[in-house]
Design an enzyme around this catalytic site. Structure first.
Site, PDB file in Angstrom:
ATOM      1  N   CYS A  59     -12.466 -29.194   4.419  1.00  0.00           N
ATOM      2  CA  CYS A  59     -11.278 -28.378   4.218  1.00  0.00           C
ATOM      3  C   CYS A  59     -10.046 -29.282   4.209  1.00  0.00           C
ATOM      4  O   CYS A  59      -9.933 -30.203   5.010  1.00  0.00           O
ATOM      5  CB  CYS A  59     -11.167 -27.341   5.331  1.00  0.00           C
ATOM      6  SG  CYS A  59      -9.689 -26.317   5.217  1.00  0.00           S
ATOM      7  N   ASP A  71       0.859  -1.189   0.000  1.00  0.00           N
ATOM      8  CA  ASP A  71       0.000   0.000   0.000  1.00  0.00           C
ATOM      9  C   ASP A  71       0.898   1.244   0.000  1.00  0.00           C
ATOM     10  O   ASP A  71       2.117   1.132   0.006  1.00  0.00           O
ATOM     11  CB  ASP A  71      -0.956  -0.023   1.204  1.00  0.00           C
ATOM     12  CG  ASP A  71      -0.205   0.049   2.527  1.00  0.00           C
ATOM     13  OD1 ASP A  71       1.055   0.126   2.519  1.00  0.00           O
ATOM     14  OD2 ASP A  71      -0.860   0.026   3.576  1.00  0.00           O
ATOM     15  N   SER A  72       0.300   2.427   0.020  1.00  0.00           N
ATOM     16  CA  SER A  72       1.103   3.646  -0.104  1.00  0.00           C
ATOM     17  C   SER A  72       1.608   4.161   1.234  1.00  0.00           C
ATOM     18  O   SER A  72       2.490   4.999   1.291  1.00  0.00           O
ATOM     19  CB  SER A  72       0.268   4.744  -0.748  1.00  0.00           C
ATOM     20  OG  SER A  72      -0.750   5.130   0.163  1.00  0.00           O
ATOM     21  N   GLY A 129     -11.378   4.054  -0.528  1.00  0.00           N
ATOM     22  CA  GLY A 129     -12.351   4.896   0.148  1.00  0.00           C
ATOM     23  C   GLY A 129     -13.625   4.187   0.560  1.00  0.00           C
ATOM     24  O   GLY A 129     -14.601   4.817   0.940  1.00  0.00           O
ATOM     25  N   CYS A 138      -7.086 -28.742   9.575  1.00  0.00           N
ATOM     26  CA  CYS A 138      -8.260 -29.622   9.543  1.00  0.00           C
ATOM     27  C   CYS A 138      -7.862 -31.088   9.404  1.00  0.00           C
ATOM     28  O   CYS A 138      -8.589 -31.971   9.844  1.00  0.00           O
ATOM     29  CB  CYS A 138      -9.214 -29.200   8.434  1.00  0.00           C
ATOM     30  SG  CYS A 138     -10.040 -27.633   8.844  1.00  0.00           S
ATOM     31  N   PHE A 150      -2.902   5.538   4.152  1.00  0.00           N
ATOM     32  CA  PHE A 150      -4.052   5.109   4.940  1.00  0.00           C
ATOM     33  C   PHE A 150      -3.641   4.803   6.374  1.00  0.00           C
ATOM     34  O   PHE A 150      -4.295   5.189   7.330  1.00  0.00           O
ATOM     35  CB  PHE A 150      -4.698   3.874   4.300  1.00  0.00           C
ATOM     36  CG  PHE A 150      -5.843   3.334   5.092  1.00  0.00           C
ATOM     37  CD1 PHE A 150      -7.078   3.975   5.062  1.00  0.00           C
ATOM     38  CD2 PHE A 150      -5.697   2.197   5.880  1.00  0.00           C
ATOM     39  CE1 PHE A 150      -8.153   3.493   5.804  1.00  0.00           C
ATOM     40  CE2 PHE A 150      -6.766   1.712   6.633  1.00  0.00           C
ATOM     41  CZ  PHE A 150      -7.997   2.362   6.589  1.00  0.00           C
ATOM     42  N   GLN A 172     -11.199   7.278  -5.985  1.00  0.00           N
ATOM     43  CA  GLN A 172     -11.708   7.857  -4.737  1.00  0.00           C
ATOM     44  C   GLN A 172     -13.104   8.435  -4.969  1.00  0.00           C
ATOM     45  O   GLN A 172     -13.765   8.096  -5.942  1.00  0.00           O
ATOM     46  CB  GLN A 172     -10.726   8.932  -4.234  1.00  0.00           C
ATOM     47  CG  GLN A 172      -9.665   8.359  -3.288  1.00  0.00           C
ATOM     48  CD  GLN A 172     -10.283   7.820  -1.998  1.00  0.00           C
ATOM     49  OE1 GLN A 172     -11.460   7.965  -1.731  1.00  0.00           O
ATOM     50  NE2 GLN A 172      -9.461   7.161  -1.189  1.00  0.00           N
ATOM     51  N   CYS A 174      -6.892 -28.205   4.626  1.00  0.00           N
ATOM     52  CA  CYS A 174      -5.722 -27.551   5.218  1.00  0.00           C
ATOM     53  C   CYS A 174      -5.082 -28.438   6.277  1.00  0.00           C
ATOM     54  O   CYS A 174      -5.703 -29.373   6.782  1.00  0.00           O
ATOM     55  CB  CYS A 174      -6.096 -26.191   5.808  1.00  0.00           C
ATOM     56  SG  CYS A 174      -6.824 -26.234   7.452  1.00  0.00           S
ATOM     57  N   ASP A 223      -8.014  -7.551  -0.472  1.00  0.00           N
ATOM     58  CA  ASP A 223      -7.114  -7.768   0.662  1.00  0.00           C
ATOM     59  C   ASP A 223      -7.881  -7.429   1.926  1.00  0.00           C
ATOM     60  O   ASP A 223      -8.812  -6.627   1.901  1.00  0.00           O
ATOM     61  CB  ASP A 223      -5.886  -6.848   0.598  1.00  0.00           C
ATOM     62  CG  ASP A 223      -6.208  -5.457   1.123  1.00  0.00           C
ATOM     63  OD1 ASP A 223      -6.848  -4.691   0.395  1.00  0.00           O
ATOM     64  OD2 ASP A 223      -5.857  -5.168   2.283  1.00  0.00           O
ATOM     65  N   HIS A 232      -5.982 -22.271   8.741  1.00  0.00           N
ATOM     66  CA  HIS A 232      -7.318 -22.635   8.253  1.00  0.00           C
ATOM     67  C   HIS A 232      -8.013 -21.432   7.607  1.00  0.00           C
ATOM     68  O   HIS A 232      -8.627 -21.560   6.542  1.00  0.00           O
ATOM     69  CB  HIS A 232      -8.198 -23.199   9.365  1.00  0.00           C
ATOM     70  CG  HIS A 232      -9.628 -23.304   8.928  1.00  0.00           C
ATOM     71  ND1 HIS A 232     -10.075 -24.335   8.130  1.00  0.00           N
ATOM     72  CD2 HIS A 232     -10.675 -22.455   9.080  1.00  0.00           C
ATOM     73  CE1 HIS A 232     -11.347 -24.125   7.830  1.00  0.00           C
ATOM     74  NE2 HIS A 232     -11.737 -22.987   8.391  1.00  0.00           N
TER      75      HIS A 232
END
Ligand SMILES: [Zn+2]
Ligand SMILES: [Zn+2]
Lengths: 397, 434
Positions: free
Chosen positions: A311, A98-99, A223, A316, A102, A196, A313, A273, A341
């Protein structure tokens, strides 16, 4: 002559005939990422105690790092000497940063935004500090992620003052130009502009149209997901994806709850994300199709099933709810196990969506998912409305 | 389980192996070795998935009741014992009542009961209750319940109580063990306490050996109460105790040492004929941000200390492995600078990476000890390790208190100044526009 390097090439492989959902491949310098994709957040160059090799076996193809944190620690000097964040943290697949803007506005109370940049007081020595678009890109160039973000003028989503929102939207466009000018590795890193305009459709439309004219490889929708009503949220996503062209990936920032992912994929978003899956793991909450399972609950004390029998994973496969119940919020291992998980859950959901888009069964998938998520039939109106806006008309189960 | 001695060295040191485990019949564990310390049924900081990346073979695990008693209902429902319940079914479990190093209040005693401090507070456990739980937990090795959290410097009265209580409870454990159907394939270990008083200790051994046809070995406890002070015992005193206890018990008995002892003490106990060690030492280092870095080659002298403080500023830009040549997952892939960054930012991966290295390296200590016993060169190896630890110890004494990472429960991370690292903070020093 060196061969021409492209920092990002995006191919849409399949499109849903009903909704705006699409499945594609985004070729990045470090990895080919299948979209729609969820990107887990590894703030400080690590993911909640998991080894990069564990993330690979979870099929994570791209993860996110936070510029503000990484710029502080380890700092650009070390990152540069290490050869970038990929090498520093031992992650060979794709990264996005990210920049930093935020984080500053949300973490630091005294942030002040001027045309020059984001001004704030150092949490370390109280000195006045300025993060400019140029500085943000300089740090992100050092980190070396495959995709980097422009610095945008961040206003809280629920903010009402039209003039301030307008200023922020227009400034974001001006800052984009400064970021693009400052960018020193366009062959290895792609800057995404951020659409934005908060909840104002005119401003958001203008922002998206401004960005469309720029020579960029993809777009972010910012935003949103800042505490606004869902009825206000989805029309802005829809408006943005409706304007952005179909040949470039669209990234909706800060969204990661399952129902939001399903709706926004239907609205044409390719990348997401969110810290939610790993953050909730710390408190003993496991993600399942019907919502969240709070493993601290006494009822799991003798429950010998895995979190989710379907699942695959490692959590699990090896552990019961009863065992996890005993160690959640006490042992670090519990946090790792539930994070594994929860990331697997997100990855699976995206994979299932991709498969259904490719096979032309996405609307049926959405109906099935909704039935499971709202077994009593009380589907929130925003879900019904948003999906019907793209042609998926839900039936009451 | 079966214990057999393969070779006895020049001193009392010996090579052996543990075999015939119920759940892992093909597994053999070579001794001397350490049992990995667990907490809540897991090797601390490592999930089963990660543990399998560190050790490919089944491992001996030490599981204290204090942090597993909460599994009772779950294990009862599953009916397959604690290893399966904790997601580590192929590993070998040795159960004991307490982790001696757990930070618990001292001085709560009742006759024939031992206090167990779990997350839900204190529980007084009788020998019968302990054996009820053992029948549910089905460990491969059961250390009898004992009042062993006693330092060597305790007074006569406390040591006497500790011996009496431990011997009384052993009687119950032995009777219950003989009658148990669930523990038929397991081994019971008697606990020897009272080491702070040679006569009491002798009496304890005598009583423990009354059960020599039932028990498979002894564990020595009562050397420390878990506090850092109680670990500061002159080496000669410990060596004398190890040898005295070792000489008093049958040769074919398995011998275990409880407590988080440093490498110098461990190599001394090995020389006295001890086989299995409490593996909490590497964990203690990990939790303090320290890495174990012993040099095993007896022909090489090294200037570097055998314990490294990974949060030290000197590793800030060190893009080398923690320990050159180390074959662990951490050293093969990650740098000191990255580990330091993770410590600096208090990220959980710091403990994962450090523990992977420390557990591997600690395991290597025993591997090299076994090699030297085989080659009848153990004495040289012991001196080599002892010297390295002494150098570290002397070095620690010569620097101000605040850098003694191991001595504190809290990690030394908070002492690191991050300001100098910050780039965002330097932003205003240069012009904003480029
Ligand atoms: Zn799972
Ligand atoms: Zn190593």
């Amino acid at each position: 002559m060196t061969p021409k390097v492209v920092a990002l090439s995006f191919t849409v492989g399949a499109e849903c005939k009903t909704s705006r959902a699409r499945a594609g491949i985004m070729k990045l310098p470090h990895y080919e990422v299948k979209t729609p994709v969820f990107m887990p957040v590894g703030t400080q160059g690590t993911m909640k105690g998991l080894l990069p090799e564990q993330l690979e076996s979870l099929d994570c193809e791209i993860i996110l790092g936070n510029t503000y944190h990484l710029g502080n620690r380890p700092g650009t000097v070390i990152l540069k000497k290490a050869g970038g964040l990929h090498k520093f943290m031992g992650w060979n697949r794709a990264l996005l940063t990210d920049s930093g803007g935020f984080q500053m506005v949300s973490l630091l109370k005294l942030a002040e935004i001027t045309e020059e940049g984001v001004k704030f007081r150092s949490p370390y020595d109280d000195s006045e500090i300025m993060l400019t678009p140029e500085k943000s890109i300089e740090i992100q160039n050092c980190i070396g992620a495959d995709i980097i973000m422009q610095l945008d003028d961040v206003v809280q989503t629920t903010f009402q003052d039209y003039n301030r929102i307008k200023e922020a939207t227009e400034r974001t466009s001006r800052w984009l130009d400064r970021c693009l000018r400052a960018h020193n590795s366009p062959n290895e890193q792609s800057i995404f502009p951020i659409v934005q305009g908060l909840l104002n459709d005119k401003l958001r439309e203008q922002s998206a149209k401004d960005h469309l004219t720029k020579d960029v490889n993809g777009f972010a929708i910012g935003g949103l997901s800042g505490g606004e009503a869902k009825d206000d949220f989805w029309p802005m996503v829809s408006l943005s994806t409706g304007i952005l062209d179909r040949n470039r990936p669209r990234y909706l920032m800060g969204v990661g709850v399952a129902i939001d992912l399903v709706v926004c994929v239907a609205l044409g978003v390719d990348m997401f994300d969110c810290v939610f899956p790993t953050r909730t793991a710390r408190f003993g909450c496991a993600l399942i199709n019907s919502g969240q399972m709070n493993l601290k609950h006494k009822k799991y004390e003798t429950d010998l099933q895995p979190i989710d029998k379907d699942c695959s994973c490692s959590t699990c496969k090896n552990y019961t709810r009863a065992y996890l119940h005993c160690i959640v919020t006490v042992e670090t291992v519990a946090c790792h196990l539930i994070s594994v998980h929860n990331i697997a859950y997100q990855m699976n959901l995206m994979k299932t969506m991709r498969k259904n888009i490719e096979e032309g069964t996405f609307p049926q998938f959405v109906q099935g998912f909704i039935n499971e998520a709202f077994p009593n039939g009380h589907i929130p109106s925003w879900v019904v409305n948003s999906l019907s806006s793209v042609g998926i008309n839900l039936e009451k189960s | 389980m079966r214990f057999a001695i393969k070779q006895v060295g020049v001193g009392s040191e010996r090579l052996g192996h543990l075999t015939e485990f119920v759940r892992s019949p093909n597994c053999a564990i070579e001794t001397p070795t350490a049992a990995l310390m667990t907490q809540g049924g897991s090797v601390v900081h490592l999930t089963a998935e990660v543990l399998a990346k560190v050790f490919t073979n089944p491992q001996l695990l030490l599981m204290p009741l204090s942090n597993t008693i909460k599994f009772e209902q779950g294990i009862k429902a599953q009916g397959e014992g604690i290893a399966k319940f904790a997601g580590l079914p192929q590993h070998i479990v040795c159960s004991t009542v307490n982790n001696i190093n757990e930070n618990t209040p001292l001085g709560h005693f009742e006759m024939d009961k031992v206090p167990v401090w779990s997350n839900n507070g204190k529980k007084m456990i009788t020998a019968d209750r302990y054996m009820d739980l053992m029948e549910l937990f089905k460990p491969d090795i059961v250390l009898a319940i004992a009042d062993g959290r006693v330092s060597l410097s305790e007074g006569h009265k406390r040591i006497t109580k500790s011996v009496d209580r431990t011997c009384n409870m052993l009687n119950t454990c032995v009777n219950r063990f003989k009658e148990s159907t669930h523990l038929q394939k397991s081994s019971l270990i008697g606990v020897v306490v009272g080491a702070g008083n040679p006569r009491k200790c002798e009496a304890c051994i005598k009583q423990v050996l009354q059960h020599k046809d039932v028990i498979s070995g002894i564990a020595i406890s009562g050397l420390t109460d878990g506090t850092e002070d109680s670990y500061n015992v002159p080496m000669e005193k410990l060596e004398e105790i190890f040898q005295r206890v070792s000489d008093a018990i049958p040769k074919d008995f398995l011998r275990i040492v409880e407590g988080s002892w440093n490498p110098a003490v461990i190599v001394a106990a090995i020389q006295a004929g001890f086989d299995i060690f409490d593996g909490s030492y590497p964990l203690k280092l990990t939790n303090a941000g320290l890495a174990l870095a012993l040099k095993f080659d007896v022909n090489k002298k090294s200037e570097e200390l055998c314990i490294m403080d990974m949060s030290d500023i000197r590793y800030k830009e060190s893009f080398e492995p923690i320990l050159a040549g180390c074959e662990c997952l951490t050293c093969k892939k990650y740098t000191r600078a990255y580990v330091r960054h993770l410590l600096n930012t208090r990220e959980m991966l710091a403990s994962v990476l450090l523990n992977i290295h420390n557990l591997h390296h600690f395991d290597q200590l025993f591997y090299h000890a076994r090699m030297h016993i085989t080659a009848t060169t153990y004495r040289v190896f012991k001196e080599h390790i002892t010297k390295q630890y002494e150098i570290y110890r002397n070095n620690q004494e010569n620097i101000p208190k605040e850098t003694e990472g191991v001595q504190e429960n809290d990690t030394p991370i908070k002492k690191i100044k991050v300001r100098e690292d910050s780039d965002v903070n330097k932003i205003n020093n240069s012009s904003s526009y480029s």
